[in-house]
Design a protein around this motif. Structure first.
Motif, short mmCIF file in Angstrom:
data_model
loop_
_atom_site.label_atom_id
_atom_site.label_comp_id
_atom_site.label_asym_id
_atom_site.label_seq_id
_atom_site.Cartn_x
_atom_site.Cartn_y
_atom_site.Cartn_z
N MET A 120 -4.60 1.81 7.47
CA MET A 120 -3.79 0.60 7.41
C MET A 120 -4.31 -0.45 8.39
O MET A 120 -4.14 -1.65 8.18
CB MET A 120 -2.33 0.92 7.69
N PRO B 229 -9.15 0.33 1.72
CA PRO B 229 -9.05 0.62 3.16
C PRO B 229 -9.08 2.12 3.44
O PRO B 229 -8.56 2.93 2.66
CB PRO B 229 -7.69 0.03 3.53
N GLN C 28 -7.43 -1.17 8.85
CA GLN C 28 -8.43 -1.93 8.11
C GLN C 28 -7.77 -2.92 7.15
O GLN C 28 -8.19 -4.07 7.04
CB GLN C 28 -9.35 -0.98 7.34
N ALA C 29 -6.74 -2.48 6.43
CA ALA C 29 -6.05 -3.36 5.49
C ALA C 29 -5.44 -4.56 6.22
O ALA C 29 -5.50 -5.70 5.74
CB ALA C 29 -4.97 -2.59 4.74
N GLU C 30 -4.86 -4.31 7.39
CA GLU C 30 -4.22 -5.38 8.15
C GLU C 30 -5.26 -6.36 8.71
O GLU C 30 -5.03 -7.57 8.75
CB GLU C 30 -3.38 -4.79 9.27
N PRO D 187 -3.95 0.85 -2.68
CA PRO D 187 -3.42 -0.49 -2.97
C PRO D 187 -2.43 -0.45 -4.12
O PRO D 187 -2.61 0.29 -5.09
CB PRO D 187 -4.67 -1.30 -3.33
N TRP E 115 -12.26 -3.85 2.78
CA TRP E 115 -11.15 -3.22 3.49
C TRP E 115 -9.81 -3.53 2.82
O TRP E 115 -8.88 -2.72 2.90
CB TRP E 115 -11.12 -3.72 4.93
N LEU E 116 -9.70 -4.68 2.18
CA LEU E 116 -8.43 -5.03 1.55
C LEU E 116 -8.18 -4.15 0.32
O LEU E 116 -7.06 -3.68 0.11
CB LEU E 116 -8.43 -6.51 1.14
N HIS E 117 -9.22 -3.94 -0.49
CA HIS E 117 -9.06 -3.17 -1.72
C HIS E 117 -9.26 -1.67 -1.54
O HIS E 117 -8.67 -0.88 -2.26
CB HIS E 117 -10.03 -3.69 -2.78
N TYR F 275 0.84 -1.19 0.00
CA TYR F 275 0.00 0.00 0.00
C TYR F 275 0.88 1.24 0.00
O TYR F 275 1.94 1.26 0.62
CB TYR F 275 -0.91 0.04 1.24
#
Length: 752
Positions: free
Chosen positions: A232, A229, A234-236, A174, A225-227, A66
């Motif tokens: 960070m 977020p 949320q991504a994690e 991303p 959240w992955l695509h 990211y």
């Protein structure tokens, strides 16, 4: 940039039943990629290069990293030593060499507001030149320096922008794996247009109770959240969901395999009664360590049951695993069954057979050796003995996998150095009807996370203690120009009556590497000069980095270095009889120096061999180096090992050699080897038997693996093998995913 994320996981969900290609959301997860918003026929071939052919592939094309949020600063607010982000247009580039020889690449950039000029500078990065095209927009981030003419940023971070692309972001962006012709902003655009509708079609495979035990979010939120977020965190959290799901499904598959084995198969009961136990220990004639006794107890408890033993016995070099294996074989024979021991090489199989014959010389137990090097008549004779039950202990190589081999009453299979055989090869030794007990040996300590995955259905016994009386082994790291003094040290040990190994990574000329069968002329001159300590210039020469020591070449060269000593040669291309003869000559002391490849890394036991030289040692892994070191210091005499680095040894290779020099702990080195090389390189894909993990990382995610293993066992028990009714839970989606992912690899039947 955030830490790297996996490039592309396999789909981690199930799809809902579909009645048409275009449902209420216009698309299905099976819709071809070209029909998705923002893709079209032009971009579809580019996505196909990334394995993205349908809608589901796009959803599960995960970011690899990211970009953190960017706040732009106006050029009027530029100040020296201030870290800034700004948008500009490239005006021109320049490049030159500094006085110290460094390559310097510069790009003149005009800020988009037209009020400032900034020169971007990179050292030793000439590859950037192809992207720095005049007129191209970019977003640059770095620390400002003030010069007489303009501003300057050294080693900036840059992101190239399209004409319509917005630069400033409030959320992490991303960064996807790409291919030539595809831009990040295009991939992000496709995700924004397609993903919100497509994720609604996904079916959650993890029941609420499992998600609660794992502490993960549901799949639709995880993908959002992955695509896309907002932080960070949320991504994690999203990544954690997919890592745990992958590890959880793997552990479920391993649990299923173990359950099937224990429920379906019956093995001979070989109970170690007090009389049998004492008789075997007396026959072995060793004073056993506490670890050996504990391992024997675990093996005995397993073999006393009608459930097949499935145990991994791992131990550091020289820890005495073969004694435990011999105990298991004799326990099997004591109850009237045959035992088979499979080794990876003729050399090791021959040595195992000789050791057993020596220890059992006064008993009625018969040992049969079966290797590929036997003549037709001898081979048939051995096959007849084994089929008739006249041979009790059968030792061999992959020849034991022959379809012509029939056992009379096989009760135990032992696979030595199991990682050198593929999973399917090992499985071939299982027979029809009553199943033999199964013991695999590993002299390469296996990191805990790999033991819990690739060998997760095996019980593990570990031997760390060394037998009493074993001498210390000292290790040294050297360069090629230090060989002269090392050879003097070796000569001193030979004069004392000791013997020496010299190890080379290769046998000789390869059909593909174009190398000489020894060294080429320059390599030969360099090698000789390093022995003599001088060249025409008066200094020791080093071999060029492209040359790799070969056993055949070193054997030839050492004739002039050690003219008064007998030198032998051992490598995998020699005929079986010649290999065995050369090794026996070395064991009897008739050969002073044995030049060999890594064929001697396991099982070779010559106590008088106390010195080892490993040439081009950086070309070998840590565990392999440690295995080789285990060939010296096997008696009461101290051992000495010199690892000689190649001239072109890189930083990571040097770190590995330094670790080898400083540690004699095989378990410690195995964990470090895992970190440096990764699980794929450490074991080799063909040895693992499992498809590689796509999201989780066995180096970093050991805590998640522990949690996944615990929850998988709880789930299996509560769900009665994914069959029961836990508050109306439908286990079939999870069941299907487990079988789809691992059924072929773990030979799982359809438990549904």
């Amino acid at each position: 940039m955030a830490p790297n994320l996996p490039e592309k996981p396999e789909a981690l969900s199930s799809t809902k039943p579909e009645t048409s290609e275009h449902n209420l959301n216009r698309f299905s997860l099976r819709t071809e990629a070209q029909y998705l918003p923002g893709v079209g026929p032009a971009k579809a071939p580019l996505l196909a290069r990334l394995g993205i052919r349908r809608a589901a592939d796009l959803i599960f094309h995960f970011p690899r990293a990211y970009e953190l949020p960017t706040s732009l600063i106006d050029s009027e607010d530029f100040q020296p030593n201030l870290r800034v982000s700004f948008v500009g247009v490239i005006q021109g580039i320049d490049e030159r060499r500094t006085e110290s020889g460094k390559h310097l690449l510069g790009a003149q950039v005009r800020s988009e507001d037209g009020k400032a000029n900034v020169r971007l500078l990179w050292f030793n990065q000439p590859f950037r030149k192809r992207d720095l095209q005049p007129g191209r927009r970019l977003l640059a981030t770095g620390v400002l320096k003030s010069t007489v003419l303009n501003w300057e940023i050294v080693q900036p971070q840059v992101r190239y922008l399209e004409a319509e692309e917005q630069a400033e972001t409030e959320n992490p962006l991303p960064v996807y794996p790409l291919t030539d012709g595809l831009k990040q902003f295009q991939m992000r655009s496709m995700m924004r247009k397609s993903l919100p509708d497509l994720v609604k079609l996904l079916q959650e495979v993890l029941p609420d109770s499992v998600r609660e035990r794992l502490g993960v979010i549901e799949i639709q939120q995880a993908l959002q959240w992955l695509h896309f977020p907002e932080s960070m965190e949320q991504a994690e959290a999203a990544l954690r969901r997919f890592k745990l799901q992958e590890l959880f499904v793997l552990q479920l598959a391993i649990t299923s395999q173990r359950f099937q084995r224990e429920q379906a198969a019956v093995s001979p009961v070989c109970e170690p009664s007090g009389k049998i136990h004492a008789r075997i220990l007396n026959r072995l004639g060793f004073t056993l360590t506490g670890d050996q006794l504990h391992a024997i107890e675990e093996v005995g408890q397993d073999m006393a049951k009608s459930i097949p033993m499935n145990r991994l016995l791992q131990g550091d070099v020289g820890s005495g695993k073969t004694v435990v294996a011999a105990y298991a074989m004799l326990l099997c024979v004591a109850h009237g069954y045959q035992a088979a021991l499979m080794a990876p090489t003729d050399v090791l199989a021959n040595q195992h057979a000789r050791t057993l014959e020596r220890d059992l010389s006064s008993s009625r137990v018969r040992v049969a050796l079966l290797t590929g090097g036997l003549g037709r008549r001898d081979r048939q004779s051995r096959l007849d003995e084994i089929a008739a039950g006249e041979a009790n202990l059968i030792v061999g190589t992959q020849a034991l996998l022959s379809e012509h081999l029939q056992f009379d009453n096989l009760g135990l299979v032992i696979v030595d150095e199991q990682h050198k055989f593929g999973v399917l090869q090992r499985a071939k030794l299982r027979v029809e009807g009553e199943q033999p007990h199964y013991l695999v040996l590993s002299a390469t300590p296996i990191p805990r996370t790999i033991a819990m995955t690739d060998f997760g259905d095996l019980d593990v016994s570990t031997i760390r203690e060394k037998p009493p009386g074993r001498a210390e082994v000292k290790s040294y790291l050297a360069q090629h120009d230090e060989l002269e003094s090392w050879w003097r040290f070796v000569k001193g040990k030979l004069k004392e009556g000791r013997q020496a190994f010299v190890i080379a990574p290769r046998v000789g000329k390869s059909a593909t590497d174009g190398m000489s069968s020894d060294f080429d002329q320059q390599g030969r001159a360099d090698f000789n000069a390093s022995q003599q300590g001088s060249s025409e210039s008066g200094h020791a020469s080093k071999p060029e980095s492209g040359h790799v020591a070969t056993a055949e070449g070193v054997f030839a060269e050492l004739q002039s270095v050690f003219p008064e000593y007998e030198i032998g040669l051992l490598h995998g291309r020699l005929p079986s009889e010649e290999k065995d003869a050369n090794l026996q000559a070395f064991a009897r002391g008739e050969v002073d120096i044995l030049v060999a490849t890594t064929v001697v890394e396991v099982g070779i036991d010559v106590p008088n061999a106390t010195v080892m030289t490993i040439l081009d040692a950086n070309r070998l892994g840590l565990s392999q180096l440690h295995q080789l070191r285990g060939r010296v210091g096997r008696g009461s005499l101290p051992g000495f090992v010199c690892a000689v680095a190649s001239t072109g040894c890189d930083a990571q290779e040097h770190e590995r050699l330094q670790a080898f020099e400083s540690s004699n702990d095989g378990f410690e080195l195995a964990e470090l080897d895992l970190k440096l090389r990764g699980p794929g390189d450490l074991l080799g894909t063909s040895q693992s038997g499992l498809p590689p993990l796509r999201v989780a990382n066995l180096v970093e995610d050991h805590d998640l693996l522990d949690l996944a293993r615990q929850v998988s066992k709880e789930t299996w028990e509560l769900s009665e093998g994914l069959q029961g009714d836990e508050k109306g839970v439908d286990w079939s989606p999870l069941q299907r995913q487990m079988l789809q992912r691992y059924g072929d690899f773990l030979t799982l039947s359809d438990i549904g």
